[in-house]
Design an enzyme around this catalytic site. Structure first.
Site, mmCIF file in Angstrom:
data_model
loop_
_atom_site.group_PDB
_atom_site.id
_atom_site.type_symbol
_atom_site.label_atom_id
_atom_site.label_comp_id
_atom_site.label_asym_id
_atom_site.label_seq_id
_atom_site.Cartn_x
_atom_site.Cartn_y
_atom_site.Cartn_z
ATOM 1 N N TYR A 145 0.969 -1.166 -0.065
ATOM 2 C CA TYR A 145 -0.177 0.122 -0.188
ATOM 3 C C TYR A 145 1.015 1.319 -0.010
ATOM 4 O O TYR A 145 1.512 1.679 1.037
ATOM 5 C CB TYR A 145 -0.884 -0.053 1.220
ATOM 6 C CG TYR A 145 -1.947 1.132 1.351
ATOM 7 C CD1 TYR A 145 -2.852 1.121 2.375
ATOM 8 C CD2 TYR A 145 -2.045 2.171 0.199
ATOM 9 C CE1 TYR A 145 -3.470 2.325 2.724
ATOM 10 C CE2 TYR A 145 -2.884 3.154 0.495
ATOM 11 C CZ TYR A 145 -3.533 3.373 1.605
ATOM 12 O OH TYR A 145 -4.548 4.337 1.692
ATOM 13 N N LYS A 175 -1.055 -0.956 -4.399
ATOM 14 C CA LYS A 175 -2.342 0.103 -4.253
ATOM 15 C C LYS A 175 -1.439 1.143 -4.160
ATOM 16 O O LYS A 175 -0.687 1.644 -3.323
ATOM 17 C CB LYS A 175 -3.143 -0.100 -3.121
ATOM 18 C CG LYS A 175 -4.209 0.803 -2.960
ATOM 19 C CD LYS A 175 -5.100 0.157 -1.851
ATOM 20 C CE LYS A 175 -5.389 0.960 -0.685
ATOM 21 N NZ LYS A 175 -5.910 2.285 -0.630
HETATM 22 C C1 LIG Z 1 -4.621 10.341 1.002
HETATM 23 C C2 LIG Z 1 -6.020 9.664 0.637
HETATM 24 O O1 LIG Z 1 -6.924 9.457 1.320
HETATM 25 N N1 LIG Z 1 -6.080 9.167 -0.387
HETATM 26 C C3 LIG Z 1 -7.250 8.397 -0.747
HETATM 27 C C4 LIG Z 1 -7.866 8.916 -2.239
HETATM 28 O O2 LIG Z 1 -9.014 8.102 -2.547
HETATM 29 C C5 LIG Z 1 -8.076 10.493 -1.915
HETATM 30 O O3 LIG Z 1 -9.357 10.549 -0.961
HETATM 31 C C6 LIG Z 1 -8.835 11.165 -3.383
HETATM 32 O O4 LIG Z 1 -7.966 10.675 -4.355
HETATM 33 C C7 LIG Z 1 -9.025 12.586 -3.216
HETATM 34 O O5 LIG Z 1 -7.958 13.145 -2.870
HETATM 35 C C8 LIG Z 1 -7.070 7.011 -1.092
HETATM 36 O O6 LIG Z 1 -5.963 6.664 -1.742
HETATM 37 C C9 LIG Z 1 -6.731 6.197 0.225
HETATM 38 C C10 LIG Z 1 -7.164 4.769 0.183
HETATM 39 O O7 LIG Z 1 -6.847 4.173 -0.831
HETATM 40 C C11 LIG Z 1 -7.710 3.941 1.422
HETATM 41 O O8 LIG Z 1 -8.395 4.700 2.178
HETATM 42 O O9 LIG Z 1 -7.123 3.166 1.943
#
Ligand SMILES: CC(=O)N[C@@H]([C@@H](O)[C@H](O)[C@H](O)CO)[C@@H](O)CC(=O)C(=O)O
Length: 347
Positions: A145, A175
């Site tokens: 991750y 990921k």
């Molecule tokens: C830093 C962060 O929270 N990144 C999110 C993104 O989905 C993010 O919310 C989105 O790209 C908006 O910035 C995901 O990569 C996190 C993720 O996959 C998880 O919650 O496990």
């Protein structure tokens, strides 16, 4: 080994939120409604206890019970086909315990972030750390991750995959929650001998850059915004796979505009996940407040978030796709035959 080799994440895979009550306890009973909400959208695979799930704010027992609840109400009901669990923590032993628990609970894959307090200075140390966690669940597919904005651990994932594949038999992919598309392309182009597609399962996690990642050969998205704007993100995947880039850009811009609202309110709420949870509640799936150090918006802040979403037309976008577009595997552009653009000369 076939369970490991054959497992694949693809399309839209929500990193799910953790439902909580107003007094900060985990609202396990809400997971049933949440899994139904996602299943009705066409969700087949979910990622638990990650960043969006506030995994690092939960106790080991809470993380285990969340896994068990999702297996019972999600998998056993047939709503959710595959469950991936984030087992990363601040120490290897907790992560090994979570990995063992996940294997016994019957999840389909596990993932971990690298050590993030005593940050590793060499790639070998990360590989060794991940190896010890993966060995705690040797028959469960393992993902790295990569989320350097949260962990502070910058590492080249192409190099990680090449080195870790020699040490971790259960490694299936990464990921990739980083905007470094140079590294991401390097990862997707790591092909197995005489195979055209990627040797690894590469799922992208910066939703506002998903279109570009799919052009780079990604297999889909694990992220937060599919929870709250499923149709939009599904169209990003499908329009990109079809090569309809002008329309895909419009959908991607919608995600980007929504993320800017998240970024506007996240800091004052203690974190972006708090703003995302508020938006999810506004679309009708209330998973309660986040846990400290984050907080739920005040009534006034919630009104302001809704007004900003209205201003970009958020509530007019079709986010409840009738065709469950994204449950279909997004065609990996890298494996698509080149379109023959040569004009047919009149014979
Ligand atoms: C830093 C962060 O929270 N990144 C999110 C993104 O989905 C993010 O919310 C989105 O790209 C908006 O910035 C995901 O990569 C996190 C993720 O996959 C998880 O919650 O496990």
């Amino acid at each position: 080994m076939s369970k490991i080799r054959d497992f694949k994440l693809e399309g839209l895979v929500p990193a799910v939120f953790t439902p909580m009550t107003t007094d900060g306890a985990i609202d396990y009973d809400k997971i049933d409604a949440y899994s139904r909400y996602l299943s009705d959208l066409g969700v087949k695979q979910v990622f638990l206890n990650g960043t969006t799930g506030e995994g690092f704010s939960l106790t080991l027992d809470e993380r285990k019970k969340i896994v068990e609840t999702w297996v019972r109400v999600g998998k056993e009901s047939g709503r959710i086909r595959d469950i991936v669990v984030h087992v990363g923590s601040l120490n290897m032993h907790d992560s090994q315990e979570l990995a063992k628990h996940a294997a016994v609970a019957g999840v389909d894959a596990i993932a971990t972030v690298p050590p993030l307090f005593f940050k590793p200075s060499k790639l070998e140390y990360i590989v060794e750390y991940c190896k010890k966690i993966a060995e705690a669940a040797p028959n469960v597919p393992f993902y790295y991750y990569h989320i350097p904005t949260m962990t502070g651990v910058e590492v080249n994932i192409e190099d990680f995959l090449v080195m870790a594949s020699k040490e971790i038999p259960s490694l299936v992919g990464a990921k990739f929650s980083s905007k470094d598309l140079v590294d991401f392309l390097g990862c997707t182009q790591l092909t197995a001998p005489n195979r055209s597609d990627s040797k690894y399962n590469l799922m992208f996690g910066c939703d506002e850059q998903l279109m570009a990642a799919m052009v780079m050969g990604g297999h889909g998205s694990v992220g937060s915004t599919p929870n709250l704007m499923w149709g939009t993100m599904a169209r990003v995947l499908q329009l990109t796979a079809q090569g309809n880039f002008p329309e895909a850009r419009k959908e991607q811009l919608r995600c980007q505009k929504t993320v800017r609202i998240m970024l506007k309110y996240g800091p004052q709420l203690g974190g972006n996940v708090a703003a995302l949870k508020a938006i999810l509640a506004l679309v009708g799936m209330d998973t309660g407040p986040p846990r400290a150090p984050m907080r739920a918006p005040s009534a006034e802040e919630a009104r302001a978030i809704k007004a900003d979403l209205n201003a970009i037309g958020f509530f007019n976008w079709d986010n409840q796709p009738a065709t469950n577009l994204a449950s279909q595997p997004a065609t990996n552009l890298a494996s698509q035959p080149a379109t023959n653009h040569r004009r047919k000369t009149a014979r």
